[in-house]
Write an enzyme that holds these catalytic residues in place. Sequence first.
Site, short mmCIF file in Angstrom:
data_model
loop_
_atom_site.label_atom_id
_atom_site.label_comp_id
_atom_site.label_asym_id
_atom_site.label_seq_id
_atom_site.Cartn_x
_atom_site.Cartn_y
_atom_site.Cartn_z
N SER A 219 0.83 -1.21 0.00
CA SER A 219 0.00 0.00 0.00
C SER A 219 0.86 1.26 0.00
O SER A 219 1.54 1.54 -0.98
CB SER A 219 -0.96 -0.02 1.19
OG SER A 219 -1.84 1.09 1.16
N ASP B 133 -7.31 1.15 -2.01
CA ASP B 133 -8.45 0.90 -1.14
C ASP B 133 -8.83 2.15 -0.34
O ASP B 133 -9.81 2.13 0.42
CB ASP B 133 -8.19 -0.29 -0.20
CG ASP B 133 -7.00 -0.09 0.73
OD1 ASP B 133 -6.26 0.90 0.56
OD2 ASP B 133 -6.81 -0.93 1.63
N ASP C 282 -4.11 5.73 -2.75
CA ASP C 282 -2.87 5.14 -2.27
C ASP C 282 -2.49 3.99 -3.20
O ASP C 282 -3.13 3.77 -4.23
CB ASP C 282 -3.00 4.70 -0.81
CG ASP C 282 -4.07 3.64 -0.58
OD1 ASP C 282 -4.74 3.25 -1.55
OD2 ASP C 282 -4.23 3.21 0.58
N ASP D 53 -2.59 0.68 -3.35
CA ASP D 53 -3.49 -0.42 -3.73
C ASP D 53 -4.94 0.06 -3.85
O ASP D 53 -5.85 -0.74 -3.92
CB ASP D 53 -3.39 -1.58 -2.74
CG ASP D 53 -3.79 -1.19 -1.31
OD1 ASP D 53 -3.70 -0.01 -0.97
OD2 ASP D 53 -4.19 -2.09 -0.54
#
Length: 454
Positions: free
Chosen positions: A98, A247, A243, A245
């Site tokens: 992340s 999410d 960010d 990834d």
Amino acid sequence: MKPITCFKAYDLRGKLEEQLDNDVAYRVGRAFGQYLEAKKIVVGCDARSSSEPLKKALIEGLLDSGTDVVDIGQTGTEEVYFATSFLDCCGGIEVTASHNPIDYNGMKFVRENSKPISLDSGLKDIKEMAEQEKWPSDKERGSLSEQSVLDDYVTHLLGYIDHQKLSPMKIVVDSGNGVSGHVIDAIEERFQKTNVPIEFVKINHEPDSTFPNGIPNPMIEDNRTMTIQAVIDSGADIGIAWDGDFDRCFFYDEQGTFLDGYYIVGLLSEAFLAKSTESAVIFDPRTYWNTLDIAATAGGEAVMSKCGHSFIKEKMREIDAVYGGEMSAHHYFRDFYYCDSGMIPWLLIIELLSQKKQAFSTVLTDRIEKFPSSGEINFKVNDPDQIIQTILDHEYHEEYSLNELDGIDLIFKEWRFNLRKSNTEPVIRLNMEARGDQDLLEAKLKMIVDLIKQ
């Protein structure tokens, strides 16, 4: 036994080669498949150069556990969440660090129906199995397949809005050279086919494992400059950044101002409660007066939960809440398997802006003035417990109530604050808000900060 030191409360994160390498990834995969007695597991990864090799080692471990693996390629974490339930798999793993530094990586896990898995619900057992390496010898090796779920995933995303009612809008999208770009492209293609008047201005759009513009983490102020400038230069109506990834998503208004995630929780609560006042929304204890006020105005219910995705998801499932939000930019949706998504929020926001026919800054001005907040302030300290006790022992000369659901929440008539300690480092986190009085907020904030520093 070969110890593994990178397991955390809800996931796995560690420094490459020191804590996390291909051997660890293999053992984690082998243990994950064995623990779940899994028939089929979904696997994906982010754009880091270390993610693909770690994913391959993870897959080898899963296959050797007798588990069939569906590799959905370079994806965001929520695509793994989606694929796990959509493909009726026993679990899913995203290889991602992340927003952590470049020399880190990790994994995020879910089990069947995209349910979270934590140390208390299986992760500790998986860790122990991976450390002990006591593998059964009679397992028939699983099979590997590759499959894209992008088209079905995008169809699901667009089901949250009536995209034919969207107003003309220009949107800056900053993928941070992470993995959100392919989803934006797919949504853009759908919009173009149906003549939806949304124009995308794309920056840092292509995945790049070197992250030439820094690790994608819009919480860091220095990382916002390019998005802000792009909004201003293009005359966009809204800016969005993710960010690594994706999410989590972060918002900027048409003036390039970065918007506090607290007020986004209020907006999304408003969006859902406007569609169904019988639904409940979930909020975290850090700042919440604005969300409570919006829910009361809409005639809906707002319920507090401890911070953290496993607590939020558990509470949402318990009361069948339609939405849950944290000021840290995690947003959870009942119809997305109670999981967090960084794509659904911005779609709902542009639908809400289209309905209100107001500039983004105007929509939030009243809420910010009505409930000004400090944002989260972090302090590195030697003894978090002692400082929290000092704050509790202080003589405030005002009546207050105390809530200890998550840290300490002192609630006065016109102001309140939450002070909680980190689970992973010697840090305490302060959040404060007031009722329509910025000067009061600043005065009380100085008082509490001085107490902490003393």
